[in-house]
Design a protein around this motif. Structure first.
Motif, PDB file in Angstrom:
ATOM      1  N   THR A  41       0.834  -1.204   0.000  1.00  0.00           N
ATOM      2  CA  THR A  41       0.000   0.000   0.000  1.00  0.00           C
ATOM      3  C   THR A  41       0.863   1.247   0.000  1.00  0.00           C
ATOM      4  N   ALA A  42       1.893   1.273   0.846  1.00  0.00           N
ATOM      5  CA  ALA A  42       2.778   2.438   0.905  1.00  0.00           C
ATOM      6  C   ALA A  42       3.516   2.621  -0.420  1.00  0.00           C
ATOM      7  N   LYS A  43       3.948   1.505  -1.034  1.00  0.00           N
ATOM      8  CA  LYS A  43       4.663   1.585  -2.306  1.00  0.00           C
ATOM      9  C   LYS A  43       3.780   2.196  -3.386  1.00  0.00           C
ATOM     10  N   TRP A  44       2.540   1.718  -3.512  1.00  0.00           N
ATOM     11  CA  TRP A  44       1.659   2.225  -4.561  1.00  0.00           C
ATOM     12  C   TRP A  44       1.180   3.637  -4.267  1.00  0.00           C
ATOM     13  N   GLU A  45       1.115   3.996  -2.994  1.00  0.00           N
ATOM     14  CA  GLU A  45       0.764   5.374  -2.648  1.00  0.00           C
ATOM     15  C   GLU A  45       1.871   6.315  -3.107  1.00  0.00           C
ATOM     16  N   LYS A  46       3.129   5.928  -2.886  1.00  0.00           N
ATOM     17  CA  LYS A  46       4.257   6.752  -3.340  1.00  0.00           C
ATOM     18  C   LYS A  46       4.297   6.829  -4.864  1.00  0.00           C
ATOM     19  N   ILE A  47       4.057   5.719  -5.543  1.00  0.00           N
ATOM     20  CA  ILE A  47       4.038   5.721  -7.008  1.00  0.00           C
ATOM     21  C   ILE A  47       2.932   6.633  -7.530  1.00  0.00           C
ATOM     22  N   THR A  48       1.765   6.588  -6.888  1.00  0.00           N
ATOM     23  CA  THR A  48       0.645   7.436  -7.307  1.00  0.00           C
ATOM     24  C   THR A  48       0.976   8.905  -7.146  1.00  0.00           C
ATOM     25  N   PHE A  49       1.529   9.279  -5.994  1.00  0.00           N
ATOM     26  CA  PHE A  49       1.866  10.687  -5.769  1.00  0.00           C
ATOM     27  C   PHE A  49       2.970  11.153  -6.716  1.00  0.00           C
ATOM     28  N   ALA A  50       3.939  10.286  -6.996  1.00  0.00           N
ATOM     29  CA  ALA A  50       4.990  10.651  -7.949  1.00  0.00           C
ATOM     30  C   ALA A  50       4.395  10.834  -9.348  1.00  0.00           C
ATOM     31  N   GLY A  51       3.454   9.984  -9.731  1.00  0.00           N
ATOM     32  CA  GLY A  51       2.797  10.123 -11.031  1.00  0.00           C
ATOM     33  C   GLY A  51       1.980  11.398 -11.129  1.00  0.00           C
ATOM     34  N   ILE A  52       1.264  11.730 -10.056  1.00  0.00           N
ATOM     35  CA  ILE A  52       0.470  12.967 -10.054  1.00  0.00           C
ATOM     36  C   ILE A  52       1.388  14.178 -10.178  1.00  0.00           C
ATOM     37  N   THR A  54       4.437  14.292 -11.472  1.00  0.00           N
ATOM     38  CA  THR A  54       5.037  14.304 -12.805  1.00  0.00           C
ATOM     39  C   THR A  54       4.054  14.835 -13.848  1.00  0.00           C
ATOM     40  N   CYS A  55       2.822  14.350 -13.809  1.00  0.00           N
ATOM     41  CA  CYS A  55       1.816  14.810 -14.785  1.00  0.00           C
ATOM     42  C   CYS A  55       1.511  16.296 -14.610  1.00  0.00           C
ATOM     43  N   THR A  56       1.464  16.765 -13.366  1.00  0.00           N
ATOM     44  CA  THR A  56       1.206  18.185 -13.111  1.00  0.00           C
ATOM     45  C   THR A  56       2.341  19.042 -13.660  1.00  0.00           C
ATOM     46  N   ILE A  57       3.585  18.634 -13.397  1.00  0.00           N
ATOM     47  CA  ILE A  57       4.736  19.401 -13.890  1.00  0.00           C
ATOM     48  C   ILE A  57       4.756  19.415 -15.415  1.00  0.00           C
ATOM     49  N   LEU A  58       4.506  18.272 -16.057  1.00  0.00           N
ATOM     50  CA  LEU A  58       4.478  18.233 -17.524  1.00  0.00           C
ATOM     51  C   LEU A  58       3.355  19.094 -18.096  1.00  0.00           C
ATOM     52  N   ILE A  60       1.992  21.802 -16.683  1.00  0.00           N
ATOM     53  CA  ILE A  60       2.355  23.217 -16.515  1.00  0.00           C
ATOM     54  C   ILE A  60       3.399  23.612 -17.554  1.00  0.00           C
ATOM     55  N   TYR A  61       4.381  22.750 -17.787  1.00  0.00           N
ATOM     56  CA  TYR A  61       5.415  23.049 -18.786  1.00  0.00           C
ATOM     57  C   TYR A  61       4.815  23.179 -20.186  1.00  0.00           C
ATOM     58  N   ASN A  62       3.966  22.235 -20.570  1.00  0.00           N
ATOM     59  CA  ASN A  62       3.375  22.274 -21.918  1.00  0.00           C
ATOM     60  C   ASN A  62       2.443  23.460 -22.101  1.00  0.00           C
ATOM     61  N   LEU A  63       1.690  23.809 -21.069  1.00  0.00           N
ATOM     62  CA  LEU A  63       0.757  24.920 -21.203  1.00  0.00           C
ATOM     63  C   LEU A  63       1.456  26.270 -21.155  1.00  0.00           C
ATOM     64  N   SER A  64       2.632  26.351 -20.544  1.00  0.00           N
ATOM     65  CA  SER A  64       3.325  27.631 -20.435  1.00  0.00           C
ATOM     66  C   SER A  64       4.189  27.944 -21.649  1.00  0.00           C
ATOM     67  N   ARG A  65       4.453  26.952 -22.490  1.00  0.00           N
ATOM     68  CA  ARG A  65       5.316  27.167 -23.650  1.00  0.00           C
ATOM     69  C   ARG A  65       4.685  28.047 -24.709  1.00  0.00           C
ATOM     70  N   GLY A  66       3.400  28.094 -24.776  1.00  0.00           N
ATOM     71  CA  GLY A  66       2.738  28.855 -25.821  1.00  0.00           C
ATOM     72  C   GLY A  66       2.602  28.018 -27.080  1.00  0.00           C
ATOM     73  N   HIS A  67       1.941  28.577 -28.044  1.00  0.00           N
ATOM     74  CA  HIS A  67       1.743  27.876 -29.301  1.00  0.00           C
ATOM     75  C   HIS A  67       1.683  28.908 -30.421  1.00  0.00           C
ATOM     76  N   PRO A  68       2.005  28.504 -31.632  1.00  0.00           N
ATOM     77  CA  PRO A  68       2.025  29.471 -32.738  1.00  0.00           C
ATOM     78  C   PRO A  68       0.610  29.872 -33.154  1.00  0.00           C
ATOM     79  N   HIS A  69       0.465  31.133 -33.481  1.00  0.00           N
ATOM     80  CA  HIS A  69      -0.806  31.632 -34.012  1.00  0.00           C
ATOM     81  C   HIS A  69      -0.624  31.848 -35.507  1.00  0.00           C
ATOM     82  N   PHE A  70      -1.443  31.210 -36.286  1.00  0.00           N
ATOM     83  CA  PHE A  70      -1.315  31.282 -37.725  1.00  0.00           C
ATOM     84  C   PHE A  70      -2.171  32.419 -38.274  1.00  0.00           C
ATOM     85  N   ASP A  71      -1.770  32.923 -39.423  1.00  0.00           N
ATOM     86  CA  ASP A  71      -2.568  33.952 -40.090  1.00  0.00           C
ATOM     87  C   ASP A  71      -3.894  33.355 -40.526  1.00  0.00           C
TER      88      ASP A  71
END
Length: 101
Positions: A41-52, A54-58, A60-71
């Motif tokens: 239980t403790a092992k999977w709890e740590k894996i779950t929190f690490a996954g959460i 990691t996904c949150t950091i990714l 935030i990184y992807n949303l903060s990079r911006g994206h190109p606006h086309f004409d």
């Protein structure tokens, strides 16, 4: 049919020894030790929190990079063919026609 099943159940109970309360059999699991369950239980709890995290950091990184606006695409004549006026006016419901003068 149901009465026959009830009668056979009562007959089995009487043959086994009367009305003594039956104790359900103890279930044995593959990991029967409590410390193994707590460790898993403790092992999977740590894996779950690490996954959460990691996904949150990714995210935030992807949303903060911006994206190109086309004409705007070229005004091809076949894109917005209107054969009949809309009931609410010449523009589409969610678009506004910009007049180029």
């Amino acid at each position: 049919m149901a009465m026959a099943m009830v009668r056979s159940g009562l007959l089995r109970t009487a043959l086994r020894g009367g009305s003594r309360p039956s104790v359900p059999p103890k279930r044995n699991f593959a990991s029967s030790a409590h410390h193994d369950d707590a460790y898993e239980t403790a092992k999977w709890e740590k894996i779950t929190f690490a996954g959460i995290a990691t996904c949150t950091i990714l995210a935030i990184y992807n949303l903060s990079r911006g994206h190109p606006h086309f004409d705007d695409p070229p005004p091809y004549p076949y894109l917005h063919i209107r054969n009949k006026e809309f009931p609410w006016g010449p523009n589409g419901l969610f678009e506004v026609k910009h007049e180029h003068h």
